[in-house]
Design a protein around this motif. Structure first.
Motif, PDB file in Angstrom:
ATOM      1  N   MET A 174      47.424  -9.839  11.168  1.00 58.15           N
ATOM      2  CA  MET A 174      46.231  -9.379  10.474  1.00 58.15           C
ATOM      3  C   MET A 174      45.186  -8.968  11.520  1.00 58.15           C
ATOM      4  O   MET A 174      45.113  -9.570  12.583  1.00 58.15           O
ATOM      5  CB  MET A 174      45.667 -10.507   9.598  1.00 58.15           C
ATOM      6  N   PRO A 175      44.366  -7.970  11.235  1.00 59.47           N
ATOM      7  CA  PRO A 175      43.278  -7.627  12.160  1.00 59.47           C
ATOM      8  C   PRO A 175      42.174  -8.682  12.116  1.00 59.47           C
ATOM      9  O   PRO A 175      41.996  -9.370  11.111  1.00 59.47           O
ATOM     10  CB  PRO A 175      42.762  -6.281  11.629  1.00 59.47           C
ATOM     11  N   ALA A 176      41.401  -8.757  13.181  1.00 60.28           N
ATOM     12  CA  ALA A 176      40.297  -9.727  13.252  1.00 60.28           C
ATOM     13  C   ALA A 176      39.303  -9.526  12.114  1.00 60.28           C
ATOM     14  O   ALA A 176      38.755 -10.492  11.574  1.00 60.28           O
ATOM     15  CB  ALA A 176      39.589  -9.603  14.603  1.00 60.28           C
ATOM     16  N   LYS A 177      39.069  -8.278  11.729  1.00 56.99           N
ATOM     17  CA  LYS A 177      38.117  -8.014  10.651  1.00 56.99           C
ATOM     18  C   LYS A 177      38.603  -8.607   9.336  1.00 56.99           C
ATOM     19  O   LYS A 177      37.810  -9.155   8.550  1.00 56.99           O
ATOM     20  CB  LYS A 177      37.889  -6.508  10.503  1.00 56.99           C
ATOM     21  N   SER A 178      39.903  -8.528   9.079  1.00 61.63           N
ATOM     22  CA  SER A 178      40.443  -9.108   7.849  1.00 61.63           C
ATOM     23  C   SER A 178      40.456 -10.633   7.916  1.00 61.63           C
ATOM     24  O   SER A 178      40.254 -11.307   6.904  1.00 61.63           O
ATOM     25  CB  SER A 178      41.861  -8.583   7.593  1.00 61.63           C
ATOM     26  N   VAL A 179      40.696 -11.179   9.098  1.00 57.21           N
ATOM     27  CA  VAL A 179      40.624 -12.642   9.263  1.00 57.21           C
ATOM     28  C   VAL A 179      39.210 -13.118   8.947  1.00 57.21           C
ATOM     29  O   VAL A 179      39.014 -14.113   8.246  1.00 57.21           O
ATOM     30  CB  VAL A 179      41.032 -13.058  10.690  1.00 57.21           C
ATOM     31  N   ALA A 180      38.215 -12.376   9.451  1.00 55.39           N
ATOM     32  CA  ALA A 180      36.822 -12.730   9.185  1.00 55.39           C
ATOM     33  C   ALA A 180      36.504 -12.623   7.702  1.00 55.39           C
ATOM     34  O   ALA A 180      35.777 -13.458   7.146  1.00 55.39           O
ATOM     35  CB  ALA A 180      35.891 -11.824   9.991  1.00 55.39           C
ATOM     36  N   LEU A 181      37.043 -11.603   7.042  1.00 55.53           N
ATOM     37  CA  LEU A 181      36.824 -11.442   5.604  1.00 55.53           C
ATOM     38  C   LEU A 181      37.461 -12.583   4.829  1.00 55.53           C
ATOM     39  O   LEU A 181      36.870 -13.103   3.873  1.00 55.53           O
ATOM     40  CB  LEU A 181      37.386 -10.096   5.135  1.00 55.53           C
ATOM     41  N   LEU A 182      38.657 -12.994   5.231  1.00 52.33           N
ATOM     42  CA  LEU A 182      39.319 -14.129   4.579  1.00 52.33           C
ATOM     43  C   LEU A 182      38.474 -15.392   4.723  1.00 52.33           C
ATOM     44  O   LEU A 182      38.263 -16.134   3.757  1.00 52.33           O
ATOM     45  CB  LEU A 182      40.712 -14.334   5.180  1.00 52.33           C
ATOM     46  N   ALA A 183      37.975 -15.640   5.932  1.00 48.72           N
ATOM     47  CA  ALA A 183      37.131 -16.811   6.165  1.00 48.72           C
ATOM     48  C   ALA A 183      35.838 -16.709   5.357  1.00 48.72           C
ATOM     49  O   ALA A 183      35.365 -17.706   4.783  1.00 48.72           O
ATOM     50  CB  ALA A 183      36.811 -16.937   7.653  1.00 48.72           C
ATOM     51  N   TYR A 184      35.270 -15.514   5.295  1.00 50.28           N
ATOM     52  CA  TYR A 184      34.044 -15.273   4.534  1.00 50.28           C
ATOM     53  C   TYR A 184      34.241 -15.611   3.066  1.00 50.28           C
ATOM     54  O   TYR A 184      33.432 -16.314   2.450  1.00 50.28           O
ATOM     55  CB  TYR A 184      33.638 -13.813   4.717  1.00 50.28           C
ATOM     56  N   ARG A 185      35.355 -15.139   2.488  1.00 50.03           N
ATOM     57  CA  ARG A 185      35.624 -15.399   1.075  1.00 50.03           C
ATOM     58  C   ARG A 185      35.971 -16.862   0.816  1.00 50.03           C
ATOM     59  O   ARG A 185      35.603 -17.429  -0.216  1.00 50.03           O
ATOM     60  CB  ARG A 185      36.752 -14.492   0.582  1.00 50.03           C
ATOM     61  N   LEU A 186      36.656 -17.495   1.761  1.00 52.66           N
ATOM     62  CA  LEU A 186      36.982 -18.915   1.619  1.00 52.66           C
ATOM     63  C   LEU A 186      35.706 -19.741   1.559  1.00 52.66           C
ATOM     64  O   LEU A 186      35.555 -20.625   0.698  1.00 52.66           O
ATOM     65  CB  LEU A 186      37.868 -19.372   2.774  1.00 52.66           C
ATOM     66  N   LEU A 187      34.770 -19.455   2.460  1.00 50.48           N
ATOM     67  CA  LEU A 187      33.512 -20.201   2.481  1.00 50.48           C
ATOM     68  C   LEU A 187      32.630 -19.856   1.292  1.00 50.48           C
ATOM     69  O   LEU A 187      31.906 -20.707   0.773  1.00 50.48           O
ATOM     70  CB  LEU A 187      32.755 -19.926   3.777  1.00 50.48           C
TER      71      LEU A 187
END
Length: 446
Positions: free
Chosen positions: A191-204
């Motif tokens: 996964m790209p870093a931007k999508s990892v950040a989005l996943l973390a954003y939505r999780l939080l």
């Protein structure tokens, strides 16, 4: 579609003293001195990107994959499909993986039962792989079906460039020949870093309670039993660890040969929470290590907390000069006041804060013959207050759509006029029309 026709109507005053000189654009990667294949820093409240480096390149994510497993678990709990006290019986697959001491694991006994809460804590604190597979099997019946759920959810959340092949983030070759059907033996999640950040954003955003567990430095698994094992959190930036950083309370590390030393961290100071993602971090000599990834995360956090501050860009009720009202047709009042509905705040680089302004963009689709038709409800959206840069520079993007704007709405209601008043208005409009035609005729004579 918003019609962008108005000129800049306001430029914000300076809100605090300048702390340091810096360029207007997001700093170039080399200026932060990061030794990573990719990195990104975002505001956890809005998803606003503060810094990025090679953030769109798909890379190995290793155990950061478990954030998706956590998301699906919390979702299943919320929907009543799974409960924290529900018991899972260890299968031959999870037993064999759990006995592999080269992997991060808690020991699971074949045929023994464990609660979902026990397995989740092992996942979130100790990155336990067999426990993760047990959760996947509980939710979907098999890891193969769970992987499909992961990919479907990734699409739903708007992630890009992702591929999930298992629930753990391990390379499939470590799954003792029992990797999910339809995946290759040497496949690994990417996964790209931007999508990892989005996943973390939505999780939080959707399940902030995850931090109650990811912030635990150490815990004993099955304390008081023969299988008791101390689980030290792999996030060494938590309080009490060697790379401790003020405000860190999550989120997930990841390490495989393919993914290198990666980390998705989150930290909160005051009313600001940041999410940092670093992928395949190395030291100045090119060697990957735990310290390399935490040093990179520290650099990102320092940049965010030291260089940015949250500022109110648009106050609630703000009105734009020349656009304080809109005409109303067939109403008891001829006009209705409009203004910004909610205050809008964003993280602003300290040296850039005097560069921001706003402009009103009217939504012409809401108007009929140049006005609103009564009755008009209070809070009717009639346009946008768009954030702009006075110097014409680029605005920071967001990991999930959105943009720098606030709704402009009617700040009062206007009731429809009665039949008598409407009749008078019609007569007035009729004679006004006649007068206009008469004056045009007279002007035409000359």
């Amino acid at each position: 579609m918003w019609k962008k026709t108005a000129m800049i109507l306001m430029v914000l005053p300076v809100l605090m003293m300048t702390l340091a000189a810096a360029p207007h654009q997001i700093q170039a990667a080399e200026e932060l001195g990061l030794h990573v294949d990719a990195a990104i820093l975002i505001d956890a409240d809005s998803g606003q990107i503060l810094y990025e480096q090679n953030a769109d390149a798909p890379l190995g994510i290793a155990s950061m994959s478990k954030m998706m497993t956590e998301y699906l678990l919390f979702e299943a709990i919320k929907e009543g499909k799974v409960s924290w006290d529900q018991e899972y019986t260890v299968t031959d697959y999870t037993y064999q993986v759990s006995q592999d001491r080269q992997l991060s694991n808690v020991p699971l006994r074949l045929g023994e039962t464990y609660t979902i809460r026990e397995l989740y804590e092992a996942l979130a604190i100790y990155s336990a792989n067999a426990a993760t597979i047990g959760i996947a099997e509980t939710i979907a019946g098999s890891e193969t079906k769970f992987v499909q759920l992961m990919n479907d959810k990734a699409d739903e959340l708007g992630l890009e460039g992702y591929t999930f092949v298992n629930s753990t983030g391990l390379n499939n070759e470590h799954l003792h020949g029992m990797h999910p059907e339809g995946t290759g033996e040497k496949d690994e999640n990417v996964m790209p870093a931007k999508s990892v950040a989005l996943l973390a954003y939505r999780l939080l955003e959707d399940y902030p309670e995850v931090l109650e567990t990811t912030s635990i430095p150490s815990k004993i698994f099955r304390e008081g039993t023969a299988d008791a094992i101390k689980m030290d959190n792999w996030n060494f930036m938590l309080p009490g660890f060697v790379f401790e950083y003020e405000g860190v309370d999550g989120l997930k590390t990841g390490t495989t040969e393919f993914a290198g030393h990666s980390f998705t961290g989150t930290a909160k100071r005051g009313d600001t929470r940041l999410i940092a993602v670093v992928m395949k971090a190395v030291d100045k000599n090119g060697k990957g290590s735990y310290q390399a990834r935490f040093d990179a995360a520290r650099t990102l956090f320092d940049y965010g907390f030291n260089q940015f501050s949250k500022q109110e860009i648009i106050p609630a009720g703000h009105q734009f000069k020349g656009h304080e009202t809109l005409p109303v047709k067939k109403g008891k009042e001829k006009t209705v006041k409009i203004g910004v509905e909610q205050p809008f705040s964003m993280l602003v680089k300290t040296t850039d804060k005097d560069q921001y302004g706003v402009k009103f963009s009217q939504d012409d689709s809401k108007l009929k013959d140049g006005g609103l038709e009564a009755p008009v409800k209070k809070g009717t959206v009639v346009g946008k207050a768009d954030i702009i840069r006075k110097d014409g520079g680029d605005l920071y993007g967001f990991v999930q759509g959105g943009g720098l704007a606030a709704d402009v709405v009617t700040t009062e209601k206007v009731e429809k006029a009665g039949w008598f008043k409407l009749s008078l208005q019609a007569v007035g409009d009729f004679f006004s029309g006649l007068w206009g035609k008469s004056t045009d005729f007279v002007k035409g004579l000359f």
